[in-house]
Design an enzyme around this catalytic site. Structure first.
Site, PDB file in Angstrom:
ATOM      1  N   CYS A 160      28.577 -22.888   3.721  1.00  0.00           N
ATOM      2  CA  CYS A 160      28.453 -24.306   4.107  1.00  0.00           C
ATOM      3  C   CYS A 160      28.396 -25.209   2.896  1.00  0.00           C
ATOM      4  CB  CYS A 160      27.200 -24.482   4.947  1.00  0.00           C
ATOM      5  SG  CYS A 160      25.743 -23.779   4.156  1.00  0.00           S
ATOM      6  N   GLU A 191      36.308 -29.607   6.345  1.00  0.00           N
ATOM      7  CA  GLU A 191      35.734 -28.340   5.888  1.00  0.00           C
ATOM      8  C   GLU A 191      36.727 -27.223   6.229  1.00  0.00           C
ATOM      9  OE1 GLU A 191      32.449 -26.571   8.135  1.00  0.00           O
ATOM     10  OE2 GLU A 191      31.380 -26.320   6.244  1.00  0.00           O
ATOM     11  N   GLU A 228      21.403 -27.387  10.595  1.00  0.00           N
ATOM     12  CA  GLU A 228      22.042 -27.166   9.287  1.00  0.00           C
ATOM     13  C   GLU A 228      23.527 -27.045   9.558  1.00  0.00           C
ATOM     14  OE1 GLU A 228      20.572 -27.363   6.521  1.00  0.00           O
ATOM     15  OE2 GLU A 228      18.459 -27.040   7.001  1.00  0.00           O
ATOM     16  N   LYS A 283      19.699 -16.233  19.085  1.00  0.00           N
ATOM     17  CA  LYS A 283      21.053 -15.923  19.553  1.00  0.00           C
ATOM     18  C   LYS A 283      21.975 -15.956  18.349  1.00  0.00           C
ATOM     19  CE  LYS A 283      24.538 -18.052  20.560  1.00  0.00           C
ATOM     20  NZ  LYS A 283      25.453 -17.057  19.949  1.00  0.00           N
TER      21      LYS A 283
END
Ligand code: NAD
Length: 494
Positions: free
Chosen positions: A296, A396, A262, A184
């Site tokens: 990331c 972040e 992750e 997905k």
């Protein structure tokens, strides 16, 4: 339904289940608009729970049938090698899709495709090297075998920033191991996942081994949750934000599913005064601005020795001003837009916050000159004199926004670098191997580069996060082990 051969040639995609292209059960579709100019890039089926259930049932049936799961490793390796060749052969189509959907410059999209082709070669080699252990010398009347088997049906949930590469870090080992899959992709970037489905079918992957459902925003989270909680799914391989990762982890508890996550990061990039300054400036530049900062492992916290900080940030700000924003298809463009309106708003919020918390050195707002006005562009931004307690040092941002901190000694910088909930990656720049290793060993992060950022060309090393940056590892040998179960066979000798 249309067959693989009759696949649609336009950018009106269908989902891929059991080797067939199909619309969503509901008949609904959704579209992706370009972050560069707002034009419609493509439409996709808005797959719902019914579609996900069908895809999961197919993957379950094909796995339980056993033909694929126990197929000769040499056959799986051949499919992986062929997939790699076909990725290269279809590189233009894939790079176009990545450029249009993500907004990343075309050359970088092409880099992602080529890096992905390497991943399939890597796992082809690993498939041929699958082996276990034996215990023959422990006691006289028993022999033990440790064997590894495919984990089963894998749900793959991926983000939008490197949609093809991060997908393939999961698909490659899943094929090598003999798993079946339901993928997905993010609703912003489903195109390359669907093109990959076609490529894998052309490479000889049997029907039902790799299935894809595509769902728009809220449906995407619902379908993701369904995959994560389904009793028919044995493992989830997830890449995305830490918040979504936690939701996946909770749902996966339903059947004590294996998971690999992750997640996000706030990675420190540490520069000592003896470093080759120009190389470190280039590394810091690449570390934060690659993919408009939507990485990331972005080096979003730059920690520079007070002895060289002023010289360093002046050079870095000069380099930042040379970035050329624009149409990602234009070869001159070196930085594209950010992914969507809500990400733009979120980044703008951090820019406002940063102006209160630190000293703005360059950038600091949305870029709207000329053609940029119709797109979602953010100026390359550097905040100086940042302290590690501020929002812009802790959260972040996922945009081209760098926070610069300073330090005086090694122990001090290790402490500051580790003072974060994340632990994905880090870098250290110095000519002194003792300092490099002391810092590398002291950092609580899954990857530490020395005198490099984002990589050194060694793409076959385990990748993953400490702390809230993740669980499990991708790539390397561990990246394959995540897709395998371990069985101990104990044989009593008569
Ligand atoms: P996201 O978490 O919003 O979405 C990732 C995927 O999860 C999408 O497919 C989405 O539909 C799905 N999803 C969303 N909510 C869900 C839920 N509750 N349950 C199950 N699935 C759900 O992330 P994003 O915005 O697409 O990507 C950016 C994030 O990904 C950043 O935080 C970034 O750090 C992280 N990321 C991590 C890595 C890594 O390797 N560690 C790599 C790339 C991106």
């Amino acid at each position: 339904m249309t067959s693989v051969v009759d696949r649609p040639k336009t950018r009106a995609y269908q989902q891929f289940i059991d080797g067939r292209w199909a619309d969503a059960a509901s008949g609904e579709t959704f579209s992706r608009t370009s972050p560069f100019d707002g034009s419609v890039v493509a439409t996709y089926p808005n797959s719902g729970i019914e579609d996900a259930q069908r895809a999961i049932q197919v993957a379950r049936r094909v796995f339980d049938d056993g033909t694929w799961a126990t197929s000769p490793a040499v056959d799986r390796a051949a499919i992986l090698r062929k997939a790699s060749d076909l990725l290269v052969a279809n590189a233009d189509e894939l790079a176009d899709s990545l450029t249009a959907e993500v907004g990343k410059p075309r050359a970088m999209a092409m880099g992602e495709v080529m890096a992905t082709a390497d991943v399939y070669q890597l796992f082809a080699a690993k498939a041929l090297d699958l082996k276990g252990e034996s215990m023959t010398q422990q006691i006289p009347d028993a022999v033990g075998l440790v064997i590894h088997e495919p984990v089963g049906v894998v749900g793959i949930i991926t983000p939008w920033n490197f949609p093809l590469l991060l997908l393939s870090w999961k698909v490659g080992p899943a094929i090598a191991a003999g798993c079946t899959m339901v993928a997905k992709p993010s609703h912003y970037t489903p195109g390359s996942t669907l093109i990959l489905a076609r490529i894998l079918a052309e490479a000889g992957l049997p029907d039902g081994v790799f299935n894809v459902v595509t769902s728009e925003t809220d449906n995407g989270a619902l379908v993701g949750q369904h995959l994560a909680s389904s009793e028919l799914v044995d493992k989830i391989a997830f890449t995305g934000s830490t918040a979504s990762g936690k939701a996946v982890m909770r749902a996966a508890a339903n059947n004590v599913k294996k998971i690999s996550l992750e997640l996000g990061g706030k990675s420190p990039n540490i520069v000592f005064p003896d470093a080759q300054i120009d190389a470190a400036v280039a590394g810091a530049f690449f570390g934060i601005y690659l993919n408009s900062g939507q990485v990331c492992q972005a080096g979003s916290r730059l920690l520079v020795s007070n002895r060289v900080k002023d010289e360093f940030v002046t050079k870095l700000a000069g380099m930042s001003s040379m970035l050329k924003m624009g149409n990602p298809m234009d070869p001159e463009t070196t930085m594209g837009p950010v992914i969507n309106e809500s990400q733009l708003k979120k980044i703008e919020g951090y820019l406002d916050r940063g102006k209160q918390e630190a000293k703005l050195l360059t950038g600091g707002s949305r870029a709207t000159e000329g053609d940029l006005a119709k797109g979602l562009f953010v100026q390359p931004t550097i905040f100086d004199n940042v302290t590690n307690t501020t929002t812009i040092a802790r959260e972040e941002i996922f945009g081209p926004v760098l926070s610069v901190l300073s330090f005086d000694d090694v122990d001090d910088v290790i402490r500051t670098a580790n003072d974060t909930m994340y632990g994905l990656a880090a870098a250290v720049w110095t000519k002194d191997i003792n300092v490099a290793l002391k810092v590398a060993k002291g950092l609580r992060a899954g990857t530490v580069w020395v005198n490099a950022y984002h990589g050194t060309g060694l793409y076959n090393m385990p990748y993953g996060g400490y702390k809230q940056s993740g669980l499990g590892r991708e790539l390397g040998s561990s990246g394959l082990e995540e897709f395998m179960e371990t069985k101990a066979i104990q044989i009593k000798l008569g």
